[in-house]
Motif scaffolding. Structure first.
Motif, mmCIF file in Angstrom:
data_model
loop_
_atom_site.group_PDB
_atom_site.id
_atom_site.type_symbol
_atom_site.label_atom_id
_atom_site.label_comp_id
_atom_site.label_asym_id
_atom_site.label_seq_id
_atom_site.Cartn_x
_atom_site.Cartn_y
_atom_site.Cartn_z
ATOM 1 N N UNK A 1 -5.573 22.446 12.556
ATOM 2 C CA UNK A 1 -5.505 21.366 13.543
ATOM 3 C C UNK A 1 -4.242 21.533 14.359
ATOM 4 N N UNK A 2 -4.356 21.336 15.663
ATOM 5 C CA UNK A 2 -3.201 21.392 16.548
ATOM 6 C C UNK A 2 -3.378 20.298 17.599
ATOM 7 N N UNK A 3 -2.584 19.245 17.502
ATOM 8 C CA UNK A 3 -2.704 18.147 18.463
ATOM 9 C C UNK A 3 -1.320 17.660 18.860
ATOM 10 N N UNK A 4 -1.231 17.136 20.069
ATOM 11 C CA UNK A 4 0.063 16.653 20.531
ATOM 12 C C UNK A 4 -0.070 15.307 21.211
ATOM 13 N N UNK A 5 1.026 14.573 21.161
ATOM 14 C CA UNK A 5 1.160 13.327 21.893
ATOM 15 C C UNK A 5 2.286 13.501 22.899
ATOM 16 N N UNK A 6 2.002 13.282 24.165
ATOM 17 C CA UNK A 6 3.051 13.350 25.180
ATOM 18 C C UNK A 6 3.784 12.003 25.134
ATOM 19 N N UNK A 7 4.850 11.961 24.330
ATOM 20 C CA UNK A 7 5.557 10.704 24.081
ATOM 21 C C UNK A 7 6.695 10.466 25.065
ATOM 22 N N UNK A 8 7.221 11.540 25.673
ATOM 23 C CA UNK A 8 8.314 11.396 26.636
ATOM 24 C C UNK A 8 9.529 10.691 26.052
ATOM 25 N N UNK A 9 9.915 11.079 24.825
ATOM 26 C CA UNK A 9 10.975 10.350 24.125
ATOM 27 C C UNK A 9 12.331 10.429 24.818
ATOM 28 N N UNK A 10 12.567 11.495 25.570
ATOM 29 C CA UNK A 10 13.860 11.609 26.246
ATOM 30 C C UNK A 10 14.060 10.499 27.274
ATOM 31 N N UNK A 11 12.966 9.926 27.772
ATOM 32 C CA UNK A 11 13.071 8.832 28.740
ATOM 33 C C UNK A 11 13.591 7.547 28.096
ATOM 34 N N UNK A 12 13.598 7.527 26.766
ATOM 35 C CA UNK A 12 14.059 6.340 26.041
ATOM 36 C C UNK A 12 15.524 6.455 25.607
ATOM 37 N N UNK A 13 16.199 7.469 26.101
ATOM 38 C CA UNK A 13 17.640 7.603 25.852
ATOM 39 C C UNK A 13 18.366 7.000 27.053
ATOM 40 N N UNK A 14 19.079 5.898 26.819
ATOM 41 C CA UNK A 14 19.785 5.180 27.884
ATOM 42 C C UNK A 14 21.273 5.157 27.547
ATOM 43 N N UNK A 15 22.083 5.730 28.446
ATOM 44 C CA UNK A 15 23.530 5.825 28.217
ATOM 45 C C UNK A 15 23.834 6.471 26.871
ATOM 46 N N UNK A 16 23.035 7.479 26.525
ATOM 47 C CA UNK A 16 23.259 8.236 25.296
ATOM 48 C C UNK A 16 22.644 7.628 24.050
ATOM 49 N N UNK A 17 22.059 6.439 24.160
ATOM 50 C CA UNK A 17 21.509 5.735 23.002
ATOM 51 C C UNK A 17 19.986 5.822 23.010
ATOM 52 N N UNK A 18 19.412 6.182 21.862
ATOM 53 C CA UNK A 18 17.962 6.174 21.713
ATOM 54 C C UNK A 18 17.536 4.741 21.430
ATOM 55 N N UNK A 19 16.810 4.159 22.360
ATOM 56 C CA UNK A 19 16.553 2.720 22.335
ATOM 57 C C UNK A 19 15.537 2.330 21.265
ATOM 58 N N UNK A 20 15.458 1.027 20.996
ATOM 59 C CA UNK A 20 14.477 0.511 20.039
ATOM 60 C C UNK A 20 13.056 0.778 20.516
ATOM 61 N N UNK A 21 12.850 0.755 21.835
ATOM 62 C CA UNK A 21 11.530 1.084 22.385
ATOM 63 C C UNK A 21 11.186 2.542 22.106
ATOM 64 N N UNK A 22 12.191 3.416 22.180
ATOM 65 C CA UNK A 22 11.968 4.825 21.868
ATOM 66 C C UNK A 22 11.642 5.023 20.393
ATOM 67 N N UNK A 23 12.326 4.274 19.533
ATOM 68 C CA UNK A 23 12.032 4.347 18.105
ATOM 69 C C UNK A 23 10.597 3.915 17.835
#
Length: 335
Positions: free
Chosen positions: A68-90
């Protein structure tokens, strides 16, 4: 293992030949179903492998296969604000992981391993974010360093055959890994904290960067590349990862092919950027076919790749079949 003809009835014989097994081989060969989740800056990918585990020697290409090979395009880098990984990103990361866990269970995979790269490695609240994701998913997350990421990419790329002297390039969403290869070994691993998605987030206002935005990406990466350890000159280049592969797919699409090309010349990479200048409409339509999930990061990937090839004077880049996830399987799981 069966002897030839074991368990069959032969004419003229009065009994079945008994089935014989070699107990030594039974002890040394174990079939395993293993899931690897790559928690990246742009995508969260699950790959489930069936592995013939031979103790005492290195894994060979025919001894593992993708179930099985599947991916989710989560765009997690967009949830880093001022260097902090936000609760929405978590929350976004947890949702992606939980979805992959369901998929893994559906194919009977019980062994799961998760590693994270630049998005959790570089954020200022890395330890806290990892703890919260682990608590919510009941998974253990291995946050690998940039140097480890480069090394494991080399391990994976070397599975099919030893790589000759040269430079291995892996353009990720949040970082770019460069591996100097000499004598079949990775002698220098460098991680540059600028990738395709982070370049897009920092410098691009719409989908495709303007000429000024492309120049800003180029200058920023060239500065960091100039501060990296000496990589050498006139090297053969090798490519792994989604960023390089997206460029190879675009080059193939421009040539009327449906698949990524296996060899990239610097001129081919330059032609991708030249098409954007010459005919933005045609570029956009081809990009949708070539890399629909990487529209925003395709051009930054091409710019970064162009800079890497120029820095070492590479005349060509060979695409490698395997990379980081397979390297992680081989060295972190099966070792």
């Amino acid at each position: 293992m069966r002897l030839a003809g074991a368990g069959k009835v032969y004419h003229g014989m009065c009994k079945h030949l008994p089935e014989r097994r070699n107990p030594t081989l039974q002890r040394r060969l174990i079939m395993q179903r293993i899931g690897i989740i790559d928690l990246g800056s742009n995508t969260v990918r699950l790959v489930v492998f069936d592995v013939e585990r031979h103790f005492g020697r290195r894994l060979r290409p025919h001894e593992f296969r993708e179930v099985l090979n599947e991916k989710t395009v989560a765009g997690l880098s967009a949830y880093v604000v001022d260097g902090v990984f936000t609760s929405a990103g978590i929350k976004r990361a947890v949702g992606a992981l939980e979805g992959h866990l369901v998929s893994a269970r559906n194919v009977g995979c019980k062994q799961m391993y998760v590693f994270a790269t630049a998005v959790l490695r570089n954020c200022s609240n890395s330890k806290q974010a990892v703890r919260e994701i682990e608590r919510a998913t009941n998974l253990s997350i291995d946050v690998i360093t940039g140097e480890e990421e480069a090394h494991l990419g080399f391990v994976g790329a070397s599975i099919t055959q030893p790589l000759g002297d040269g430079l291995l390039i892996d353009i990720g969403g949040g970082s770019t890994e460069l591996t100097r290869i000499e004598g079949g070994r990775d002698v220098a691993n460098t991680s540059i904290p600028q990738g395709s998605v982070s370049s897009y987030a920092r410098y691009v206002s719409l989908v495709f960067p303007t000429p000024d935005e492309r120049e800003a990406i180029r200058k920023a990466f060239a500065t960091q590349l100039g501060n990296a350890p000496q990589l050498g000159r006139n090297l053969q280049a090798y490519g792994v990862g989604g960023g390089v592969r997206a460029v190879a797919k675009m080059v193939g699409c421009m040539a009327g092919r449906e698949k990524a090309v296996k060899q990239l010349a610097p001129e081919s990479v330059a032609s991708v950027l030249a098409l954007l200048d010459r005919d933005p409409s045609q570029f956009a339509h081809l990009a949708v076919k070539a890399a629909p999930d990487r529209l925003h990061s395709l051009v930054p990937s091409a710019i970064i790749l162009q800079e890497c090839l120029a820095a070492v004077g590479a005349e060509s880049l060979a695409m490698c079949k395997y990379g980081l996830r397979e390297g992680y399987l081989l060295e972190r799981v099966l070792s």
